[in-house]
Design a protein around this motif. Structure first.
Motif, short mmCIF file in Angstrom:
data_model
loop_
_atom_site.label_atom_id
_atom_site.label_comp_id
_atom_site.label_asym_id
_atom_site.label_seq_id
_atom_site.Cartn_x
_atom_site.Cartn_y
_atom_site.Cartn_z
N ALA A 24 -3.98 -4.89 6.15
CA ALA A 24 -3.92 -3.29 6.53
C ALA A 24 -3.08 -2.47 5.41
O ALA A 24 -2.99 -1.33 5.80
N ALA A 25 -2.70 -3.22 4.46
CA ALA A 25 -1.78 -2.47 3.45
C ALA A 25 -2.61 -1.12 2.87
O ALA A 25 -3.73 -1.63 2.18
N LYS A 26 -2.05 -0.30 2.65
CA LYS A 26 -2.60 0.87 1.91
C LYS A 26 -2.27 1.08 0.43
O LYS A 26 -2.49 1.45 -0.50
N SER A 27 -1.06 0.37 0.24
CA SER A 27 -0.12 0.52 -1.05
C SER A 27 0.69 -0.95 -1.28
O SER A 27 1.34 -1.19 -0.37
N GLN A 68 -8.86 -2.41 -0.32
CA GLN A 68 -8.68 -1.19 0.37
C GLN A 68 -7.17 -0.73 -0.02
O GLN A 68 -6.75 0.46 0.15
N ALA A 69 -6.62 -1.57 -0.64
CA ALA A 69 -4.99 -1.02 -1.13
C ALA A 69 -4.96 -0.39 -2.66
O ALA A 69 -5.69 -0.97 -3.36
N GLU A 70 -4.14 0.46 -2.56
CA GLU A 70 -3.77 1.03 -4.17
C GLU A 70 -2.82 -0.01 -4.59
O GLU A 70 -1.65 -0.31 -4.39
N ASP A 99 3.58 -0.15 1.39
CA ASP A 99 3.42 -0.95 2.48
C ASP A 99 3.72 -2.48 2.24
O ASP A 99 4.16 -3.31 2.96
#
Length: 286
Positions: free
Chosen positions: A117-120, A141-143, A185
């Motif tokens: 679920a990490a975005k960054s 999905q993560a930057e 995250d």
């Protein structure tokens, strides 16, 4: 009377090189001889075996002799060939970066498990970029951002990201320095962790050729863990993860640092294939 030039075919070259590298203390001399000859002849190992009686041209023999001479001085094979496989991807490596180890794949695997679920994500001390790039592929999905103090290392890492079709944002600086006001995250790092007193005992390939700044962890090997744990809460979102690779025997100490630094929501350790506790992680209190 003319003499016939000595014929050096594939099998003869391999046998001579095996003996030479063994005398120089190289492990797996026959296998390494094969890899270098494959590179010189642009063959895979099956092709090599099918051409044992193939004579080498003068140019091929010269190119191969150069590689063998470098390996005889204990230069790492990966620097000679220019590549190392990691997480099923191919990475270009130079003496500006540590050679990716398969032990470090445990760091990527454990981070990927906890980063769904990490975005960054931030990778500190990226080197060749192997951790950041692998995570970018595993967690699209993560930057993914990465930082290294070495401009030469970042040049290698950028090339590897392009080579492997990964989007990673690279920054030059020390630890969290380029990220004022940013929050992530997850932060991952494989920092320098060799104690000063052990540097001279490392393999000749390591102490003589790999970048010392990426190895030297201070008097007890924990300098960078202390700095990262101390600063990380200011750059992590609530509930964010901090995950490290650690040296043999360091897991209990790093775990204590994490707990003392506020990473008490959840902690874990994970062993590498040799059974050594290689990865330590903690989650910041939410």
């Amino acid at each position: 009377m003319t003499t016939t030039p000595e014929k050096w075919d594939v099998l003869k070259v391999l046998n001579w090189t095996k003996g030479y590298l063994a005398e120089k203390g190289v492990e797996n001399p026959r296998l390494e001889a094969e890899w270098m000859l494959c590179e010189a002849l642009s063959l895979d190992r099956v092709g090599l075996y099918l051409n044992f009686d193939k004579p080498l041209s003068d140019a091929e023999l010269a190119a191969y002799r150069t590689m063998v001479a470098r390996r005889g001085k204990r230069e790492p094979l990966q620097y000679i060939l220019g590549t190392q496989e990691f997480m099923g991807l191919e990475f270009h490596v130079t003496p500006a970066v540590l050679i990716p180890r398969h032990d470090t794949e445990v760091l990527v695997t454990e981070a990927a498990k906890r980063g769904a679920a990490a975005k960054s994500i931030l990778d500190i001390g990226t080197g060749s970029g192997c951790v950041a790039i692998s995570l970018a592929k595993e967690l699209p999905q993560a930057e993914v951002c990465s930082v290294d103090i070495s401009g030469d290392a970042l040049e290698v890492a950028r090339g590897n990201a392009e080579r492997n079709g990964a989007t990673v944002h690279f920054f030059q600086g020390s630890l969290f320095e380029p990220f004022a006001g940013r929050h992530f995250d997850m932060v991952v790092s494989n920092p320098p962790y060799i104690p000063n007193s052990e540097l001279a005992t490392l393999q000749a390939e390591v102490r003589g050729f790999e970048p010392m700044g990426a190895l030297d962890g201070g008097a007890d090997g924990l300098d960078f863990y202390r700095r990262i744990v101390g600063d990380a809460p200011g750059y992590l979102n609530p509930g964010g993860w901090l995950i490290f690779e650690v040296g043999a025997g360091q897991a209990p100490q790093v775990l204590r640092l994490l707990k003392g630094g506020g990473f008490v929501e959840e902690t874990f350790t994970q062993t590498d294939p040799a059974g050594i506790e290689r990865v330590v992680g903690g989650r910041l209190a939410a």
